[in-house]
Design an enzyme around this catalytic site. Structure first.
Site, PDB file in Angstrom:
ATOM      1  N   ASP A  37     -16.715  26.073   1.286  1.00 27.35           N
ATOM      2  CA  ASP A  37     -15.853  26.377   2.439  1.00 27.35           C
ATOM      3  C   ASP A  37     -16.334  25.593   3.649  1.00 27.35           C
ATOM      4  O   ASP A  37     -17.321  25.962   4.288  1.00 27.35           O
ATOM      5  CB  ASP A  37     -15.879  27.876   2.729  1.00 27.35           C
ATOM      6  CG  ASP A  37     -15.061  28.637   1.704  1.00 27.35           C
ATOM      7  OD1 ASP A  37     -15.555  29.641   1.166  1.00 27.35           O
ATOM      8  OD2 ASP A  37     -13.925  28.211   1.435  1.00 27.35           O
ATOM      9  N   ASP A 178      -7.416  32.166  -2.675  1.00 31.90           N
ATOM     10  CA  ASP A 178      -8.690  32.197  -1.964  1.00 31.90           C
ATOM     11  C   ASP A 178      -8.649  33.290  -0.896  1.00 31.90           C
ATOM     12  O   ASP A 178      -7.878  33.213   0.056  1.00 31.90           O
ATOM     13  CB  ASP A 178      -8.922  30.837  -1.291  1.00 31.90           C
ATOM     14  CG  ASP A 178     -10.235  30.781  -0.550  1.00 31.90           C
ATOM     15  OD1 ASP A 178     -10.594  29.702  -0.063  1.00 31.90           O
ATOM     16  OD2 ASP A 178     -10.914  31.824  -0.446  1.00 31.90           O
TER      17      ASP A 178
HETATM   18  C1  DX5 Z   1     -11.970  31.428   4.063  1.00 33.02           C
HETATM   19  C2  DX5 Z   1     -12.873  31.323   2.883  1.00 33.02           C
HETATM   20  C3  DX5 Z   1     -13.027  32.656   2.156  1.00 33.02           C
HETATM   21  C4  DX5 Z   1     -13.932  32.568   0.959  1.00 33.02           C
HETATM   22  C5  DX5 Z   1     -13.687  33.700  -0.006  1.00 33.02           C
HETATM   23  O1  DX5 Z   1     -12.236  32.482   4.826  1.00 33.02           O
HETATM   24  O2  DX5 Z   1     -12.289  30.371   2.040  1.00 33.02           O
HETATM   25  O3  DX5 Z   1     -11.745  33.051   1.762  1.00 33.02           O
HETATM   26  O4  DX5 Z   1     -13.759  31.396   0.266  1.00 33.02           O
HETATM   27  O5  DX5 Z   1     -14.218  34.832   0.560  1.00 33.02           O
HETATM   28  P1  DX5 Z   1     -14.058  36.279  -0.150  1.00 33.02           P
HETATM   29  O6  DX5 Z   1     -13.952  36.042  -1.632  1.00 33.02           O
HETATM   30  O7  DX5 Z   1     -15.319  37.014   0.213  1.00 33.02           O
HETATM   31  O8  DX5 Z   1     -12.825  36.877   0.429  1.00 33.02           O
END
Ligand code: DX5
Length: 224
Positions: A37, A178
């Protein structure tokens, strides 16, 4: 068409003081990709890391790596991430006036070209690039943080994205999701048509080891 389900842990929620270990644990647990990320403090408030982190992760694992660019001016970053050895670069349609050109550039470098969009962005925004992308990623949280709640309206958007890809003959191109992917949401997400799942806090947390967390997700998938 039933596509294989890929699980891609996001290192956002990992313990960065022992990142090599955390990536090795995920690899041993049988995950399919590693997701990075990338946040610039402009497109989203937090700042995470740049292409140097991608190079480091490249040296830590043989798994394919995805760079999710939550950055303004992705055109300035794409080359460095490709050089760092990532296997997919996913850009936000909101961050460029030239999504078609950037996706072409990524593909021409031999790297998967992903397009993603915020929960508030109409899917019509990506219509012109659906036929040249290697994945549509539905953001099911507002980007910037891990551990957020899954936005239920995302299920309709997943179905829409699946239909858009099938409608232009890209039945094998994944729909990725995501944000908020966990044992209570994963079955409905897959049922809606997603097959490429980014999970951060569901895999990296202080409740259980990575192996148990990944097994929990796979069990939730099997039990539907
Ligand atoms: C953007 C990021 C998150 C992350 C996943 O905020 O891309 O979405 O990858 O986080 P979780 O799985 O904890 O929601």
């Amino acid at each position: 068409m039933t596509l294989p389900i890929a699980i891609a842990p996001s290192i956002l929620s990992a313990d960065w003081t022992r990142l090599a270990e955390q990536i090795a644990e995920a690899e041993a647990a049988g995950v399919d990709w590693i997701s990075l990320d990338v946040m610039d403090g402009n497109f989203v408030p937090p700042i995470t890391f740049g292409a140097q982190m991608a190079s480091a992760v490249r040296r830590l694992t043989s798994l394919p790596i995805e760079a999710h660019l939550m950055v303004e001016h992705p055109e300035d970053q794409i080359g460095d991430f490709i050089e760092a050895g990532v296997n997919c670069v996913t850009i936000h349609v909101e961050t460029t006036r030239h999504p078609h050109r950037l996706l072409q550039q990524i593909s021409e470098a031999g790297v998967d070209a992903g397009v993603t969009l915020n929960p508030g962005t109409p899917l019509s925004e990506i219509e012109p690039v659906v036929s040249i992308c290697d994945r549509i990623q539905i953001m099911s949280v507002n980007p910037g943080w891990g551990g957020q709640r899954f936005i239920p309206e995302s299920l309709g958007r997943i179905r829409q994205a699946r239909a858009m890809l099938d409608g232009c003959g890209r039945e094998r191109t994944p729909v990725a999701v995501d944000g908020g992917v966990n044992e209570s949401t994963i079955a409905s997400i897959v049922e809606a048509g997603a097959n490429w799942l980014v999970a951060g806090s569901a895999i990296y947390n202080d409740r259980e080891p990575v192996a148990d967390a990944v097994a929990r997700l796979r069990r939730a998938l099997r039990n539907g």
